[in-house]
Write an enzyme that holds these catalytic residues in place. Structure first.
Site, PDB file in Angstrom:
ATOM      1  N   SER A  14       0.816  -1.224   0.000  1.00 24.13           N
ATOM      2  CA  SER A  14       0.000   0.000   0.000  1.00 24.13           C
ATOM      3  C   SER A  14       0.849   1.273   0.000  1.00 24.13           C
ATOM      4  CB  SER A  14      -0.919   0.030   1.226  1.00 24.13           C
ATOM      5  OG  SER A  14      -1.578   1.286   1.273  1.00 24.13           O
ATOM      6  N   LYS A  65     -13.193  -4.583   2.428  1.00 22.67           N
ATOM      7  CA  LYS A  65     -14.067  -3.440   2.115  1.00 22.67           C
ATOM      8  C   LYS A  65     -15.538  -3.714   2.401  1.00 22.67           C
ATOM      9  CE  LYS A  65     -11.112  -1.041  -1.163  1.00 22.67           C
ATOM     10  NZ  LYS A  65     -10.990  -0.362  -2.440  1.00 22.67           N
ATOM     11  N   ALA A 126     -14.550  -8.503 -12.275  1.00 22.98           N
ATOM     12  CA  ALA A 126     -15.650  -8.339 -11.325  1.00 22.98           C
ATOM     13  C   ALA A 126     -15.113  -8.298  -9.897  1.00 22.98           C
ATOM     14  CB  ALA A 126     -16.643  -9.475 -11.502  1.00 22.98           C
ATOM     15  N   GLY A 128     -13.105  -6.449  -6.430  1.00 17.43           N
ATOM     16  CA  GLY A 128     -13.547  -5.543  -5.376  1.00 17.43           C
ATOM     17  C   GLY A 128     -13.881  -4.120  -5.786  1.00 17.43           C
ATOM     18  N   VAL A 129     -13.183  -3.592  -6.797  1.00 13.57           N
ATOM     19  CA  VAL A 129     -13.351  -2.179  -7.109  1.00 13.57           C
ATOM     20  C   VAL A 129     -14.469  -1.944  -8.146  1.00 13.57           C
ATOM     21  CG1 VAL A 129     -11.681  -1.975  -9.016  1.00 13.57           C
ATOM     22  CG2 VAL A 129     -11.925  -0.109  -7.380  1.00 13.57           C
ATOM     23  N   ASN A 149     -16.654 -11.180 -17.263  1.00 10.74           N
ATOM     24  CA  ASN A 149     -15.721 -11.732 -16.285  1.00 10.74           C
ATOM     25  C   ASN A 149     -15.521 -13.213 -16.565  1.00 10.74           C
ATOM     26  OD1 ASN A 149     -14.120 -11.296 -13.843  1.00 10.74           O
ATOM     27  ND2 ASN A 149     -15.512 -12.789 -12.921  1.00 10.74           N
ATOM     28  N   LYS A 154     -19.892 -14.250 -10.869  1.00  8.45           N
ATOM     29  CA  LYS A 154     -19.637 -12.922 -10.284  1.00  8.45           C
ATOM     30  C   LYS A 154     -20.334 -11.818 -11.075  1.00  8.45           C
ATOM     31  CE  LYS A 154     -15.150 -14.016  -8.345  1.00  8.45           C
ATOM     32  NZ  LYS A 154     -13.728 -13.665  -8.482  1.00  8.45           N
ATOM     33  N   VAL A 206      -7.131  -0.215 -14.236  1.00  7.73           N
ATOM     34  CA  VAL A 206      -7.167   0.185 -12.821  1.00  7.73           C
ATOM     35  C   VAL A 206      -5.772   0.043 -12.201  1.00  7.73           C
ATOM     36  CG1 VAL A 206      -8.169  -0.386 -10.580  1.00  7.73           C
ATOM     37  CG2 VAL A 206      -9.603  -0.421 -12.619  1.00  7.73           C
ATOM     38  N   TYR A 208      -1.909   0.551 -11.643  1.00  8.53           N
ATOM     39  CA  TYR A 208      -0.979   1.653 -11.952  1.00  8.53           C
ATOM     40  C   TYR A 208       0.474   1.262 -11.678  1.00  8.53           C
ATOM     41  CZ  TYR A 208      -1.681   2.429  -6.976  1.00  8.53           C
ATOM     42  OH  TYR A 208      -1.773   2.252  -5.617  1.00  8.53           O
TER      43      TYR A 208
HETATM   44  P1  ATR Z   1      -9.877  -7.833  -5.992  1.00  6.76           P
HETATM   45  O1  ATR Z   1     -11.142  -7.988  -5.237  1.00  6.76           O
HETATM   46  O2  ATR Z   1      -8.660  -7.727  -5.191  1.00  6.76           O
HETATM   47  O3  ATR Z   1      -9.958  -6.817  -7.080  1.00  6.76           O
HETATM   48  P2  ATR Z   1     -10.407 -10.355  -7.073  1.00  6.76           P
HETATM   49  O4  ATR Z   1     -11.715 -10.368  -6.414  1.00  6.76           O
HETATM   50  O5  ATR Z   1      -9.504 -11.540  -6.944  1.00  6.76           O
HETATM   51  O6  ATR Z   1      -9.535  -9.160  -6.675  1.00  6.76           O
HETATM   52  O7  ATR Z   1     -10.697 -10.051  -8.613  1.00  6.76           O
HETATM   53  C1  ATR Z   1      -9.733 -10.114  -9.534  1.00  6.76           C
HETATM   54  C2  ATR Z   1     -10.382 -10.057 -10.900  1.00  6.76           C
HETATM   55  O8  ATR Z   1      -9.395 -10.443 -11.860  1.00  6.76           O
HETATM   56  C3  ATR Z   1     -11.535 -11.023 -11.078  1.00  6.76           C
HETATM   57  O9  ATR Z   1     -12.475 -10.461 -11.952  1.00  6.76           O
HETATM   58  C4  ATR Z   1     -10.841 -12.232 -11.700  1.00  6.76           C
HETATM   59  O10 ATR Z   1     -11.651 -13.059 -12.469  1.00  6.76           O
HETATM   60  P3  ATR Z   1     -12.398 -14.326 -11.780  1.00  6.76           P
HETATM   61  O11 ATR Z   1     -13.597 -13.760 -11.109  1.00  6.76           O
HETATM   62  O12 ATR Z   1     -12.712 -15.207 -12.917  1.00  6.76           O
HETATM   63  O13 ATR Z   1     -11.409 -14.918 -10.829  1.00  6.76           O
HETATM   64  C5  ATR Z   1      -9.881 -11.533 -12.598  1.00  6.76           C
HETATM   65  N1  ATR Z   1      -8.766 -12.405 -13.015  1.00  6.76           N
HETATM   66  C6  ATR Z   1      -7.704 -12.785 -12.268  1.00  6.76           C
HETATM   67  N2  ATR Z   1      -6.875 -13.551 -12.996  1.00  6.76           N
HETATM   68  C7  ATR Z   1      -7.432 -13.673 -14.238  1.00  6.76           C
HETATM   69  C8  ATR Z   1      -7.047 -14.323 -15.464  1.00  6.76           C
HETATM   70  N3  ATR Z   1      -5.901 -15.001 -15.541  1.00  6.76           N
HETATM   71  N4  ATR Z   1      -7.847 -14.180 -16.536  1.00  6.76           N
HETATM   72  C9  ATR Z   1      -8.980 -13.478 -16.458  1.00  6.76           C
HETATM   73  N5  ATR Z   1      -9.413 -12.829 -15.348  1.00  6.76           N
HETATM   74  C10 ATR Z   1      -8.649 -12.927 -14.253  1.00  6.76           C
END
Ligand code: ATR
Length: 260
Positions: A14, A65, A126, A128-129, A149, A154, A206, A208
């Site tokens: 962070s 969150k 999909a 957290g943000v 997604n 989700k 999202v 950076y």
């Molecule tokens: P956070 O809440 O921290 O943002 P998260 O809930 O793990 O993280 O969400 C990460 C996002 O990246 C999800 O939409 C995830 O897709 P899934 O819901 O299918 O897990 C997506 N994501 C992560 N790795 C991925 C990959 N290799 N290809 C496509 N989507 C991916």
């Protein structure tokens, strides 16, 4: 001395302390901002410390969150609509949860003069943000919000919360003006397996850090405008700071340099 913390797990990455401590010093406020890694079982006790003013304000990040909400007295409209709290403050005797990611996203776009009014936006992911981004886009008068997604369930959850969005099957490519990568793909240098053969569109990530994910690099090479989530991050911090300290910090070159 006012004490502020960001809580999450993991929390090491962070950069919130860098921004808040810079502003505390700049505006002559006697305070400090630290980061704390918590387990879910610690949340209630930690938030309780705001009741006797041991802690003045808390930022909340992944994965808490939503989980903090049950320990609060009240939630703002933004927190309620998104089911997501990133800022906790005290008003009289009430501990209140608010979500400054919503304003952070909007102010970041305004800063770069990206206008979403009547535009079609395609969101990938999909996590957290995403509820905050959807709610913010709806407030800004965006015409159409499409969402895809990898894991379909989700998207269905989000559709329950935001009836206005259209779900796109994973791998399908709709027409859009702006596409937003809200997945975690790109954090470690990997790339989304989606094929974008477009130009003159806006690509927003999202993420950076790195500054330019593969998603953004490819889009730029094809003649699209790109933007990362740095300003969203800075403006959500700016909004939290102003709630706690009654000062709206200026977003200038010096601040922009704090986040690499
Ligand atoms: P956070 O809440 O921290 O943002 P998260 O809930 O793990 O993280 O969400 C990460 C996002 O990246 C999800 O939409 C995830 O897709 P899934 O819901 O299918 O897990 C997506 N994501 C992560 N790795 C991925 C990959 N290799 N290809 C496509 N989507 C991916």
């Amino acid at each position: 001395m006012k004490k502020f913390f960001v809580i999450g797990n993991p929390i090491n990455h962070s950069l919130s302390p860098e921004l808040h401590n810079f502003w505390l010093e700049k505006y002559g406020i006697n305070g400090s901002y630290g980061k704390v890694k918590l387990e879910e079982d610690d949340l209630q006790d930690f938030i309780q410390k705001m009741r006797n003013d041991e802690i003045h304000g808390i930022n909340v990040t992944v994965p808490f969150k939503n989980k903090v909400i049950k320990y609060l007295d009240k939630s703002s409209l933004e927190a309620e609509k998104t089911g997501s709290v990133n800022t906790i403050y005290k008003n009289k005797q009430d501990i209140i949860g608010h979500n400054t990611d919503v304003a952070g996203f909007e102010l970041g776009l305004r800063h770069t003069k990206i206008n979403v009014l009547k535009k079609s936006v395609f969101i990938i992911g999909a996590g957290g943000v995403v509820p905050s981004i959807i709610y913010s886009l709806l407030n800004m008068g965006c015409q159409k919000i499409m969402l895809t997604n990898r894991t379909k369930e989700k998207t269905e959850e989000l559709k329950k919360k935001f009836k206005e969005i259209k779900i796109i099957k994973w791998g399908k490519m709709p027409d859009f003006d702006i596409v937003i990568n809200a997945t975690s793909v790109g954090l470690k240098g990997d790339t989304l397996k989606l094929n974008f053969d477009v130009k003159d569109k806006i690509f927003y990530d999202v993420i950076y850090n790195p500054k330019e994910t593969e998603f953004l690099k490819n889009a730029k090479n094809k003649g699209n405008k790109i933007e990362n989530g740095k300003l969203m991050f800075i403006y959500q911090a700016n909004q939290s700071f102003s709630i706690w300290n009654n000062v709206i910090p200026k977003i200038d070159e010096e601040v922009l340099k704090i986040i690499p």
